[in-house]
Design an enzyme around this catalytic site. Structure first.
Site, PDB file in Angstrom:
ATOM      1  N   GLU A 144       0.840  -0.658   0.266  1.00 54.32           N
ATOM      2  CA  GLU A 144       0.183  -0.225   0.016  1.00 54.32           C
ATOM      3  C   GLU A 144       0.914   0.995  -0.069  1.00 54.32           C
ATOM      4  OE1 GLU A 144      -3.726   2.009   2.000  1.00 54.32           O
ATOM      5  OE2 GLU A 144      -2.756   0.805   3.171  1.00 54.32           O
ATOM      6  N   LYS A 189      -2.038  -1.577  -3.209  1.00 52.97           N
ATOM      7  CA  LYS A 189      -3.534  -1.099  -3.154  1.00 52.97           C
ATOM      8  C   LYS A 189      -3.043   0.549  -2.919  1.00 52.97           C
ATOM      9  CE  LYS A 189      -6.251   0.640   0.913  1.00 52.97           C
ATOM     10  NZ  LYS A 189      -6.763   0.268   2.608  1.00 52.97           N
TER      11      LYS A 189
END
Length: 295
Positions: A177, A213
């Site tokens: 992420e 992400k």
């Protein structure tokens, strides 16, 4: 390797990821948004009891099911909690067919070179072994990019892949992420640099898969090549500070990109609602995010 039924569900299932991973720093605000004032608790233990009660109420809602929810990201302390006598992660999978994922980062360092790297994650191997033993499928680890600084972005991506290698060695699937702040003055350029570094990092991977992400891109369909990449199980998007309506409108313009929302999912839910109103509000939120993820 992760259980094939979970992997298949995660890679090919329709739906989105519910981020239920509020931790120490974000919990007080999450509770205030949920209608629980600071004076309702005086210790961290009481605070986490309250946020866990909110998470449990969400998971037990009939609206929170596998027809629209693909996976759920959990805070580490949640793994020790139970729902109806079943460990939280096992309940998600065994009772709801929702894939459990664990947030493993411990927060962010101070900004340097336009980015915030992750803090060290002590005891990571033991955490992963424990989570794997409880039926957790994968992990999520967050860092933040504030500007298009090439050196900073290189370091963010290198650290993300370094942590991912440890997760993969534990037979789990990592979600990298590297969030790009929606306030970055050069967000488009930062996203271009980030994607190039991610593609380079994927080339170095062996016969494994990771997930990624990201912030919903400024340029529609910008991450299509990551979504189609053979070493990427899934590309998911955080709401990143956009309102739910704005985030969903942007998400819907990016085919193959699915939501991994926290604040945007929980918006409108309060402790004071009766069960019918709570479920109705949650159902409405789930439906709009689901539609944006699959349309």
């Amino acid at each position: 390797m992760p259980a094939i039924d979970q992997l298949t569900r995660f890679e090919t299932g329709q739906g989105f990821i519910a981020a239920l991973d509020q931790s120490g720093g974000s919990t007080p605000k999450a509770l205030r948004d949920y209608g629980i004032a600071d004076d309702r608790y005086s210790t961290d233990e009481e605070m986490f009891d309250l946020i866990n009660a909110a998470r449990t109420r969400i998971v037990l809602s009939p609206s929170f099911d596998s027809s629209r929810i693909l996976a759920a990201i959990l805070f580490q302390g949640t793994l020790d909690r139970q729902i109806d006598g079943t460990e939280f992660a096992r309940y998600l999978w065994e009772k709801k067919q929702i894939v459990p994922i664990l947030k493993i980062d411990k927060g962010l360092l101070e900004e340097q070179d336009g980015v915030q790297l992750m803090k060290d994650i002590p005891g990571l191997e033991q955490t992963l072994a424990d989570a794997h033993g409880r039926g957790v499928f994968g992990t999520k680890e967050r860092s933040v990019i504030h500007s298009a600084n090439a050196d900073g972005i290189k370091r963010v991506v290198a650290q993300q892949f370094e942590v991912a290698s440890t997760v993969l060695a534990a037979d789990m699937v990592p979600i990298l992420e590297p969030e790009v702040s929606i306030k970055a003055p050069d967000k488009v350029e930062a996203e271009e640099q980030l994607k190039a570094e991610l593609l380079n990092g994927l080339q170095e991977l062996g016969d494994v898969k990771v997930s990624i992400k990201i912030t919903i891109p400024t340029v529609d369909d910008f991450y299509a090549d990551l979504i189609a990449h053979p070493k990427v199980a899934r590309v998911v998007a955080l709401s990143g500070g956009y309102s739910r309506d704005d985030a969903c409108a942007r998400l819907a313009r990016n085919p193959g990109l699915i939501a991994s929302f926290s604040r945007a999912l929980l918006d409108g839910l309060t402790d004071q609602q009766d069960d019918a109103e709570f479920d109705r509000t949650l159902n409405d939120s789930i439906e709009v995010i689901y539609r944006a993820s699959v349309d």
